[in-house]
Design a protein around this motif. Structure first.
Motif, PDB file in Angstrom:
ATOM      1  N   THR A 193       0.836  -1.205   0.000  1.00 35.06           N
ATOM      2  CA  THR A 193       0.000   0.000   0.000  1.00 35.06           C
ATOM      3  C   THR A 193       0.866   1.247   0.000  1.00 35.06           C
ATOM      4  O   THR A 193       1.721   1.423   0.881  1.00 35.06           O
ATOM      5  CB  THR A 193      -0.919   0.023   1.238  1.00 35.06           C
ATOM      6  OG1 THR A 193      -1.712  -1.170   1.255  1.00 35.06           O
ATOM      7  CG2 THR A 193      -1.836   1.245   1.200  1.00 35.06           C
ATOM      8  N   SER A 197      -0.643   7.519  -1.985  1.00 34.29           N
ATOM      9  CA  SER A 197      -1.784   7.222  -2.861  1.00 34.29           C
ATOM     10  C   SER A 197      -2.886   6.441  -2.160  1.00 34.29           C
ATOM     11  O   SER A 197      -4.037   6.474  -2.587  1.00 34.29           O
ATOM     12  CB  SER A 197      -1.316   6.424  -4.071  1.00 34.29           C
ATOM     13  OG  SER A 197      -0.883   5.124  -3.680  1.00 34.29           O
ATOM     14  N   LYS A 199      -3.279   3.475  -2.427  1.00 29.82           N
ATOM     15  CA  LYS A 199      -3.649   2.384  -3.317  1.00 29.82           C
ATOM     16  C   LYS A 199      -2.866   1.127  -2.942  1.00 29.82           C
ATOM     17  O   LYS A 199      -1.698   1.202  -2.558  1.00 29.82           O
ATOM     18  CB  LYS A 199      -3.357   2.754  -4.768  1.00 29.82           C
ATOM     19  CG  LYS A 199      -4.246   3.874  -5.294  1.00 29.82           C
ATOM     20  CD  LYS A 199      -3.944   4.165  -6.754  1.00 29.82           C
ATOM     21  CE  LYS A 199      -4.859   5.263  -7.284  1.00 29.82           C
ATOM     22  NZ  LYS A 199      -4.558   5.581  -8.706  1.00 29.82           N
ATOM     23  N   GLU A 201      -1.535  -2.702  -4.052  1.00 30.58           N
ATOM     24  CA  GLU A 201      -1.228  -3.667  -5.100  1.00 30.58           C
ATOM     25  C   GLU A 201      -1.099  -5.042  -4.467  1.00 30.58           C
ATOM     26  O   GLU A 201      -0.489  -5.182  -3.405  1.00 30.58           O
ATOM     27  CB  GLU A 201       0.083  -3.305  -5.796  1.00 30.58           C
ATOM     28  CG  GLU A 201       0.494  -4.333  -6.853  1.00 30.58           C
ATOM     29  CD  GLU A 201       1.867  -4.047  -7.452  1.00 30.58           C
ATOM     30  OE1 GLU A 201       2.028  -4.238  -8.664  1.00 30.58           O
ATOM     31  OE2 GLU A 201       2.777  -3.654  -6.690  1.00 30.58           O
TER      32      GLU A 201
END
Length: 256
Positions: A193, A197, A199, A201
């Motif tokens: 993470t 961001s 985000k 993966e």
């Protein structure tokens, strides 16, 4: 080895930032000094990864040629060579097939590279690579997954969490043992993470590992013109037993 360390290699150094590279380098240096029959100036490392062991061994005064199959790992290692003052060199290559005209007083292969050779043919090919590059009387230092410990303890599910300034990583390792093949499939799931961001993966990879027994090791060495000098628990120098997952072997190439 061809399918291992794909996307996983992006997070390799972070996942092993707590690894005792200093202690391991001191251990290997002590083995080199204890078992070499003469001065050692040049070392070949098979499976050099991101080059941390090689860098620290070079700092101890040795010249090191590292061979690595993963292009991502090799890219991470190359800056270390540029900063080594000529002590370090890295090449893309497979431990089973790599060849150069150079000969070395020592070959090392650390962090269970041998156990990534899952077939008899792979194991034999890697041993031939070692023998081809060793001078007569030169030594081979390597470690591997020790069969009695694997069978006695059985692999367990493990979770590892690490982070740096940019990312946090959670790695789950779930293993399946194939007793008839002496193989463990280590199924890694990594969640990375980004802190800015937010985000995440997910990376999934399976690393096939071959656990080995000393009689197999002795046969492989003998067929490649080498003999085992000693086998001991990695780092502790204790006699291997059912609690010993990692065994270190020091072997010597026969003369002639």
């Amino acid at each position: 080895m061809t399918t291992s360390f794909g996307l996983y290699s992006q997070y390799y150094d972070l996942l092993y930032k707590d690894k005792d590279y200093e202690g391991e380098t001191a251990y290997v240096k002590a083995l080199l000094e204890r078992y070499a029959t003469g001065p050692i100036s040049q070392i070949l490392e098979l499976g050099s990864g991101t080059g941390i062991h090689a860098e620290k061994i070079a700092e101890a005064g040795y010249g090191v040629l590292g061979v690595e199959l993963s292009e991502t790992m090799l890219a991470a290692a190359m800056p270390k060579a540029a900063q080594s003052g000529g002590k370090l060199d890295f090449r893309l290559g497979d431990a089973r097939t790599f060849r150069t005209d150079r000969r070395f007083q020592a070959v090392i292969s650390l962090f269970h590279v041998l156990s990534y050779q899952t077939s008899d043919a792979d194991l034999e090919a890697m041993m031939e690579t070692v023998s081809h590059h060793l001078e007569d009387g030169g030594i081979f230092i390597f470690d591997f997954w020790y069969g009695p410990a694997v069978l006695w303890q059985r692999p367990s599910t493990r979770v590892k969490r690490l982070e740096n300034d940019e990312i946090s990583v959670v790695r789950v390792a779930e293993s399946v043992v194939h007793d008839a093949e002496n193989i463990v499939d280590v199924n890694y799931t990594i969640f990375a993470t980004g802190k800015l961001s937010a985000k995440t993966e997910m990376v999934c990879e399976t690393h096939r590992m071959r656990y080995l027994f000393l009689n197999e090791i002795d046969r492989l060495l003998m067929n490649a013109g080498m003999n085992r000098v000693i086998a001991e628990e990695w780092m502790s120098s204790s006699t291997p037993g059912t609690e010993t997952w990692g065994v270190c072997v020091i072997a010597r190439k026969n003369a002639g």
